[in-house]
Design a protein around this motif. Structure first.
Motif, PDB file in Angstrom:
ATOM      1  N   UNK A  66      -7.636   4.570  -2.457  1.00  0.00           N
ATOM      2  CA  UNK A  66      -7.882   5.056  -1.090  1.00  0.00           C
ATOM      3  C   UNK A  66      -9.170   4.494  -0.502  1.00  0.00           C
ATOM      4  N   UNK A  67     -10.253   4.629  -1.242  1.00  0.00           N
ATOM      5  CA  UNK A  67     -11.537   4.157  -0.724  1.00  0.00           C
ATOM      6  C   UNK A  67     -11.521   2.648  -0.479  1.00  0.00           C
ATOM      7  N   UNK A  68     -11.034   1.881  -1.454  1.00  0.00           N
ATOM      8  CA  UNK A  68     -11.048   0.425  -1.327  1.00  0.00           C
ATOM      9  C   UNK A  68     -10.157  -0.044  -0.177  1.00  0.00           C
ATOM     10  N   UNK A  69      -8.994   0.593  -0.006  1.00  0.00           N
ATOM     11  CA  UNK A  69      -8.079   0.189   1.068  1.00  0.00           C
ATOM     12  C   UNK A  69      -8.724   0.379   2.436  1.00  0.00           C
TER      13      UNK A  69
ATOM     14  N   UNK B 125     -16.250   8.481   3.393  1.00  0.00           N
ATOM     15  CA  UNK B 125     -16.785   9.661   2.725  1.00  0.00           C
ATOM     16  C   UNK B 125     -16.421  10.930   3.493  1.00  0.00           C
ATOM     17  N   UNK B 126     -16.460  10.846   4.802  1.00  0.00           N
ATOM     18  CA  UNK B 126     -16.112  12.011   5.622  1.00  0.00           C
ATOM     19  C   UNK B 126     -14.647  12.399   5.485  1.00  0.00           C
ATOM     20  N   UNK B 127     -13.765  11.403   5.440  1.00  0.00           N
ATOM     21  CA  UNK B 127     -12.333  11.663   5.259  1.00  0.00           C
ATOM     22  C   UNK B 127     -12.060  12.285   3.888  1.00  0.00           C
ATOM     23  N   UNK B 128     -12.742  11.773   2.875  1.00  0.00           N
ATOM     24  CA  UNK B 128     -12.585  12.334   1.534  1.00  0.00           C
ATOM     25  C   UNK B 128     -13.077  13.778   1.494  1.00  0.00           C
ATOM     26  N   UNK B 129     -14.201  14.041   2.141  1.00  0.00           N
ATOM     27  CA  UNK B 129     -14.768  15.381   2.124  1.00  0.00           C
ATOM     28  C   UNK B 129     -13.867  16.394   2.827  1.00  0.00           C
ATOM     29  N   UNK B 130     -13.123  15.937   3.822  1.00  0.00           N
ATOM     30  CA  UNK B 130     -12.233  16.842   4.567  1.00  0.00           C
ATOM     31  C   UNK B 130     -10.842  16.938   3.950  1.00  0.00           C
ATOM     32  N   UNK B 131     -10.600  16.226   2.864  1.00  0.00           N
ATOM     33  CA  UNK B 131      -9.297  16.291   2.209  1.00  0.00           C
ATOM     34  C   UNK B 131      -8.208  15.507   2.925  1.00  0.00           C
ATOM     35  N   UNK B 132      -8.604  14.597   3.817  1.00  0.00           N
ATOM     36  CA  UNK B 132      -7.621  13.772   4.532  1.00  0.00           C
ATOM     37  C   UNK B 132      -7.055  12.713   3.584  1.00  0.00           C
ATOM     38  N   UNK B 133      -7.846  12.270   2.614  1.00  0.00           N
ATOM     39  CA  UNK B 133      -7.424  11.245   1.653  1.00  0.00           C
ATOM     40  C   UNK B 133      -7.125  11.899   0.311  1.00  0.00           C
TER      41      UNK B 133
ATOM     42  N   UNK C 192      -0.819  -0.819  -4.548  1.00  0.00           N
ATOM     43  CA  UNK C 192      -2.055  -0.057  -4.378  1.00  0.00           C
ATOM     44  C   UNK C 192      -1.684   1.311  -3.810  1.00  0.00           C
ATOM     45  N   UNK C 193      -2.520   2.307  -4.050  1.00  0.00           N
ATOM     46  CA  UNK C 193      -2.156   3.671  -3.665  1.00  0.00           C
ATOM     47  C   UNK C 193      -3.213   4.314  -2.784  1.00  0.00           C
ATOM     48  N   UNK C 194      -2.727   4.974  -1.720  1.00  0.00           N
ATOM     49  CA  UNK C 194      -3.572   5.688  -0.772  1.00  0.00           C
ATOM     50  C   UNK C 194      -2.985   7.073  -0.552  1.00  0.00           C
TER      51      UNK C 194
ATOM     52  N   UNK D 251       0.864  -1.177   0.000  1.00  0.00           N
ATOM     53  CA  UNK D 251       0.000   0.000   0.000  1.00  0.00           C
ATOM     54  C   UNK D 251       0.900   1.227   0.000  1.00  0.00           C
ATOM     55  N   UNK D 252       0.967   1.896  -1.130  1.00  0.00           N
ATOM     56  CA  UNK D 252       1.819   3.076  -1.285  1.00  0.00           C
ATOM     57  C   UNK D 252       1.060   4.283  -0.746  1.00  0.00           C
ATOM     58  N   UNK D 253       1.602   4.879   0.305  1.00  0.00           N
ATOM     59  CA  UNK D 253       0.936   5.998   0.960  1.00  0.00           C
ATOM     60  C   UNK D 253       1.663   7.296   0.604  1.00  0.00           C
ATOM     61  N   UNK D 254       0.952   8.181  -0.094  1.00  0.00           N
ATOM     62  CA  UNK D 254       1.503   9.474  -0.480  1.00  0.00           C
ATOM     63  C   UNK D 254       0.730  10.593   0.216  1.00  0.00           C
ATOM     64  N   UNK D 255       1.379  11.742   0.393  1.00  0.00           N
ATOM     65  CA  UNK D 255       0.673  12.873   0.993  1.00  0.00           C
ATOM     66  C   UNK D 255      -0.341  13.431   0.005  1.00  0.00           C
ATOM     67  N   UNK D 256      -1.161  14.331   0.469  1.00  0.00           N
ATOM     68  CA  UNK D 256      -2.217  14.893  -0.375  1.00  0.00           C
ATOM     69  C   UNK D 256      -1.715  16.059  -1.223  1.00  0.00           C
ATOM     70  N   UNK D 257      -0.416  16.349  -1.141  1.00  0.00           N
ATOM     71  CA  UNK D 257       0.160  17.405  -1.957  1.00  0.00           C
ATOM     72  C   UNK D 257       0.922  16.845  -3.139  1.00  0.00           C
TER      73      UNK D 257
END
Length: 400
Positions: A377-380, A392-400, A81-83, A44-50
């Protein structure tokens, strides 16, 4: 005979069932986890949101894929996979801790102390998962006066004494190797090996480990020839036993400006070389030293320089003397030996089939395309037990 590359997603893969959280970027960490992916692990490749992993833009994409990530990125991240995750936000930290509960391995390449300051260091994650294998890849290690210094491959070679030895006799300055020795042999490979060993230990004891991979010191401890020389007695650079000091182990220029690698280190190979070049009188001269050895080296150099590379390549093609042409990377891609073992040039250039692992005659390779940023992100998170409304809440807040 080696069969074609085989995706390693089946239960037969050695690391099937192992889940790895990969927080690394660029080269050493992503290659370490790609090796684990080739062996069957889920990465699971975890990248920042920037910016994410800026290796995505390091160089051109493969031919015909103009809008794709770079070939460099694709080679390092296929089959993962990417998150996307904001680890500076409390909710992002909570997500990582929750993912760590069911993970087997976490790999990071931040400077020492960064993960601790985020509250996500080894001790913090060990508290939620005692079996977790935590691997930190850094330039100089987790402690010591240089622990916080930035560095790249060139720096690790420089301070370990390797770079100084790369110059040939009489050269003005050391040569920069095209192979990133510190990043690859000092970082990616020992990290992957340490992880596999620690996983084995965790399966036996139920306890994970903190792995401290320091690229500069791994290179230093493997710099065998000069380190094992008698104190103060190391030969001048370019004149050690395996760096040009022996006439029967060196690189010689040919008539057309190419080069021939003569690796006839053992007496039987040197004798075969001498017979092939029709100089049988050289065969018994491996005891020479000083000026006599220099004279023999000069004689070998003159002989090799009298013919083009093609002449010598053909002459030694079937001779068991450890003598080979010095090929360009493009020529290497078309070498029949590599092609016979499934390393096709076009695939290597795209990063599709560069796995070094051959088991039971099959080259193990992680299947699938390299992931787009956060594409899974969602599937992981759903796989990890998060509820749909949480995601959905995490996506809405830009955490993912």
């Amino acid at each position: 005979m080696t069969r074609p590359s085989s995706p390693t997603s089946s239960a037969a893969a050695p690391l099937h069932g192992v889940r790895v959280l990969d927080l690394t970027r660029l080269l050493p960490g992503p290659l370490a986890t790609r090796h684990l992916a080739d062996l069957g692990a889920e990465i699971i490749k975890i990248e920042d949101t920037g910016a994410g992993d800026y290796a995505r833009e390091m160089g051109p994409p493969p031919p015909g894929l103009r809008d794709s990530d770079s070939r460099f990125f694709r080679a390092l991240n296929r089959g993962k996979r990417a998150l996307r995750l904001d680890l500076k936000h409390p909710l992002g930290k909570a997500v990582l801790r929750r993912l760590a509960e069911s993970a087997d391995v976490l790999v990071e390449s931040f400077r020492p102390g960064v993960m601790d300051r985020l509250g996500l260091g080894y001790e913090a994650l060990k508290a939620v998962n005692p079996r977790l294998v935590y691997c930190a890849i850094t330039g100089y290690g987790q402690d010591g006066p240089w622990r916080d210094l930035a560095g790249h491959d060139l720096n690790y070679l420089a301070v370990s004494g390797v770079l100084e030895r790369t110059a040939s006799t009489g050269a003005v300055q050391p040569a920069i190797p095209s192979l990133q020795i510190g990043d690859l042999l000092g970082g990616a490979l020992p990290a992957a090996l340490s992880i596999v060993a620690a996983l084995y230990g965790a399966r036996q004891s139920g306890q994970g480990r903190m792995l401290d991979v320091a690229m500069a010191e791994v290179v230093l401890t493997h710099h065998m020839t000069p380190l094992l020389a008698e104190a103060g007695a190391a030969a001048p650079r370019g004149e050690e036993m395996l760096t040009g000091g022996l006439p029967w182990y060196g690189v010689y220029a040919t008539q057309d400006g190419r080069h021939l690698a003569v690796g006839a280190l053992e007496a039987k190979f040197w004798a075969a070389f001498c017979a092939t070049v029709e100089r049988p009188e050289w065969a018994g001269q491996q005891h020479l030293d000083g000026a006599e050895r220099d004279a023999l080296r000069a004689a070998v150099a003159d002989l090799i320089a009298s013919r083009p590379l093609a002449h010598w390549a053909e002459r030694f093609a079937t001779v068991d003397a450890c003598v080979t042409p010095v090929l360009t990377p493009e020529e290497a891609l078309h070498l029949p030996q590599f092609q016979a073992r499934g390393l096709a040039g076009d695939e290597l250039r795209s990063g599709a089939a560069a796995s070094p692992f051959v088991m039971d005659g099959v080259r193990l390779t992680a299947g699938g395309e390299p992931p787009a940023p956060g594409q899974d992100s969602r599937a992981i998170l759903l796989d990890a037990g998060f509820a749909m409304d949480e995601v959905d809440g995490l996506l809405a807040q830009g955490i993912l």
